[in-house]
Write a protein that holds these residues in place. Structure first.
Motif, mmCIF file in Angstrom:
data_model
loop_
_atom_site.group_PDB
_atom_site.id
_atom_site.type_symbol
_atom_site.label_atom_id
_atom_site.label_comp_id
_atom_site.label_asym_id
_atom_site.label_seq_id
_atom_site.Cartn_x
_atom_site.Cartn_y
_atom_site.Cartn_z
ATOM 1 N N VAL A 144 31.153 71.903 50.409
ATOM 2 C CA VAL A 144 31.000 73.360 50.470
ATOM 3 C C VAL A 144 31.198 73.924 49.069
ATOM 4 N N THR A 145 30.336 74.860 48.707
ATOM 5 C CA THR A 145 30.547 75.578 47.452
ATOM 6 C C THR A 145 31.576 76.656 47.746
ATOM 7 N N ARG A 146 32.676 76.613 47.034
ATOM 8 C CA ARG A 146 33.736 77.589 47.272
ATOM 9 C C ARG A 146 33.318 78.954 46.747
ATOM 10 N N ARG A 147 33.449 79.938 47.595
ATOM 11 C CA ARG A 147 33.247 81.333 47.202
ATOM 12 C C ARG A 147 34.421 82.108 47.775
ATOM 13 N N TYR A 148 34.833 83.091 47.044
ATOM 14 C CA TYR A 148 35.959 83.899 47.475
ATOM 15 C C TYR A 148 35.483 85.321 47.697
ATOM 16 N N PRO A 149 36.119 86.047 48.614
ATOM 17 C CA PRO A 149 35.708 87.423 48.871
ATOM 18 C C PRO A 149 35.657 88.210 47.564
ATOM 19 N N GLY A 150 34.595 88.998 47.421
ATOM 20 C CA GLY A 150 34.439 89.801 46.209
ATOM 21 C C GLY A 150 33.582 89.132 45.155
ATOM 22 N N GLN A 151 33.374 87.820 45.262
ATOM 23 C CA GLN A 151 32.505 87.131 44.305
ATOM 24 C C GLN A 151 31.062 87.419 44.660
ATOM 25 N N PRO A 152 30.190 87.470 43.639
ATOM 26 C CA PRO A 152 28.768 87.649 43.950
ATOM 27 C C PRO A 152 28.237 86.446 44.718
ATOM 28 N N GLY A 153 27.192 86.663 45.465
ATOM 29 C CA GLY A 153 26.587 85.582 46.226
ATOM 30 C C GLY A 153 26.868 85.746 47.705
ATOM 31 N N PRO A 154 26.497 84.744 48.483
ATOM 32 C CA PRO A 154 26.714 84.851 49.924
ATOM 33 C C PRO A 154 28.201 84.893 50.249
ATOM 34 N N PRO A 155 28.550 85.359 51.436
ATOM 35 C CA PRO A 155 29.967 85.407 51.807
ATOM 36 C C PRO A 155 30.565 84.008 51.849
ATOM 37 N N PRO A 156 31.883 83.914 51.777
ATOM 38 C CA PRO A 156 32.530 82.600 51.817
ATOM 39 C C PRO A 156 32.148 81.823 53.070
ATOM 40 N N ASP A 157 31.999 80.539 52.924
ATOM 41 C CA ASP A 157 31.707 79.659 54.054
ATOM 42 C C ASP A 157 33.031 79.382 54.763
ATOM 43 N N PRO A 158 33.162 79.788 56.032
ATOM 44 C CA PRO A 158 34.436 79.604 56.719
ATOM 45 C C PRO A 158 34.865 78.144 56.836
ATOM 46 N N LYS A 159 33.905 77.190 56.784
ATOM 47 C CA LYS A 159 34.276 75.778 56.879
ATOM 48 C C LYS A 159 35.113 75.339 55.690
ATOM 49 N N GLY A 160 34.938 75.973 54.544
ATOM 50 C CA GLY A 160 35.662 75.553 53.357
ATOM 51 C C GLY A 160 36.724 76.530 52.919
ATOM 52 N N GLN A 161 37.001 77.531 53.743
ATOM 53 C CA GLN A 161 37.940 78.576 53.357
ATOM 54 C C GLN A 161 39.380 78.071 53.369
ATOM 55 N N VAL A 162 40.049 78.262 52.264
ATOM 56 C CA VAL A 162 41.459 77.914 52.160
ATOM 57 C C VAL A 162 42.259 79.065 52.758
ATOM 58 N N THR A 163 43.163 78.742 53.669
ATOM 59 C CA THR A 163 44.002 79.762 54.283
ATOM 60 C C THR A 163 45.465 79.459 53.973
ATOM 61 N N ALA A 164 46.289 80.465 54.191
ATOM 62 C CA ALA A 164 47.718 80.291 53.945
ATOM 63 C C ALA A 164 48.506 81.106 54.959
ATOM 64 N N THR A 165 49.707 80.618 55.235
ATOM 65 C CA THR A 165 50.673 81.355 56.041
ATOM 66 C C THR A 165 51.937 81.471 55.209
ATOM 67 N N VAL A 166 52.391 82.700 55.053
ATOM 68 C CA VAL A 166 53.596 82.961 54.271
ATOM 69 C C VAL A 166 54.683 83.427 55.237
ATOM 70 N N THR A 167 55.815 82.749 55.220
ATOM 71 C CA THR A 167 56.969 83.153 56.020
ATOM 72 C C THR A 167 58.019 83.694 55.058
ATOM 73 N N MET A 168 58.337 84.975 55.241
ATOM 74 C CA MET A 168 59.283 85.633 54.335
ATOM 75 C C MET A 168 60.718 85.414 54.801
ATOM 76 N N PRO A 169 61.692 85.711 53.940
ATOM 77 C CA PRO A 169 63.101 85.463 54.273
ATOM 78 C C PRO A 169 63.541 86.093 55.591
ATOM 79 N N ASP A 170 62.942 87.250 55.979
ATOM 80 C CA ASP A 170 63.338 87.908 57.228
ATOM 81 C C ASP A 170 62.630 87.316 58.450
ATOM 82 N N GLY A 171 61.786 86.270 58.236
ATOM 83 C CA GLY A 171 61.094 85.619 59.344
ATOM 84 C C GLY A 171 59.699 86.145 59.591
ATOM 85 N N THR A 221 55.831 86.716 59.215
ATOM 86 C CA THR A 221 54.776 85.855 58.678
ATOM 87 C C THR A 221 53.518 86.667 58.426
ATOM 88 N N VAL A 222 52.802 86.254 57.389
ATOM 89 C CA VAL A 222 51.508 86.835 57.065
ATOM 90 C C VAL A 222 50.558 85.671 56.858
#
Length: 186
Positions: free
Chosen positions: A90-117, A119-120
C-alpha cells in the motif's frame, strides 16, 4: 579500438560500422532506462515455487492464507504487479496529503490511554517524543501530550509492519521464490 591493456580491456578490431552499431545499442539502453514507459519487463518468475512456499509458511502464513485472502491472486495480477504488491502493498497517504484518500488497509492507528484511564483512538497522523496526533472517528484532530512520568500509554497498530520488516530481510532469491509460489495461486 586501442583498448586499455593496463586495466584489462583488450584491443578490438572493429569497423566504423560496428562501432556505430555498438554506440547506437548503448544509447538505446540508456534511453530505455531513462524512459521507463518503453522499458519492457521480461520474465520475473525465475524462482523456486517450493522454496517460496516454505518461506511463505514460515513468514507470511500468520497473516495471509493461500486459500483465503490470496486465493487466485495470480489470476488478478501479472507477475511484475504481483511482485510489487507483496513488496510494497500500500502506498501510505495521510489525511490532508494531496492525492486519493488514505487506503484503510494500510492505515496506521493508535490508542492512547491517559493517566486518568481515558482512551483516545484513531488514525495516526504524527508522533514524536513529546506528543501524538490522531484523527478520531468523528474526524477531529487530537494532539495528546506524552507525559514525562510514563503514565500515558500508546499502542500503535500498523497492519503493514510485517511487510516492512520482511522487506529489510528478503534476499533476491527470497523475492523470486515467493513470486514463483504466488504464481501457483491461480
Amino acid at each position: 579500438l586501442n583498448g586499455r591493456p593496463a586495466q584489462g580491456m583488450p584491443k578490438f578490431a572493429f569497423t566504423d560500422a560496428q562501432i556505430k552499431d555498438l554506440a547506437a545499442f548503448f544509447v538505446s539502453r540508456s534511453q530505455a532506462v531513462a524512459n521507463r514507459m518503453e522499458y519492457k519487463i521480461l520474465n520475473v518468475v525465475t524462482g523456486n515455487p517450493e522454496a517460496g512456499h516454505a518461506y511463505f509458511d514460515a513468514h507470511c502464513a500468520t497473516c495471509h492464507s493461500a486459500a483465503g485472502d490470496l486465493a487466485h491472486i495470480a489470476a488478478k495480477f501479472d507477475p511484475p504487479a504481483l511482485q510489487s504488491r507483496f513488496l510494497y502493498p500500500v502506498t501510505r497517504r495521510y489525511p490532508g496529503q494531496p492525492g486519493p484518500p488514505p487506503d484503510p488497509k494500510g492505515q496506521v492507528t493508535a490508542t492512547v490511554t491517559m493517566p486518568d484511564g481515558q482512551t483516545v483512538s484513531g488514525s495516526l497522523l504524527a508522533q514524536d517524543d513529546f506528543s501524538i496526533t490522531l484523527l478520531d472517528a468523528n474526524g477531529q484532530r487530537r494532539t495528546i501530550p506524552l507525559e514525562d512520568n510514563g503514565m500515558t500509554k500508546v499502542e500503535i497498530h500498523d497492519p503493514l509492519l510485517g511487510h516492512e520488516q520482511l522487506l529489510k530481510q528478503y534476499t533476491d532469491a527470497d523475492m523470486h521464490n515467493i513470486l514463483a509460489y504466488l504464481e501457483t495461486l491461480k
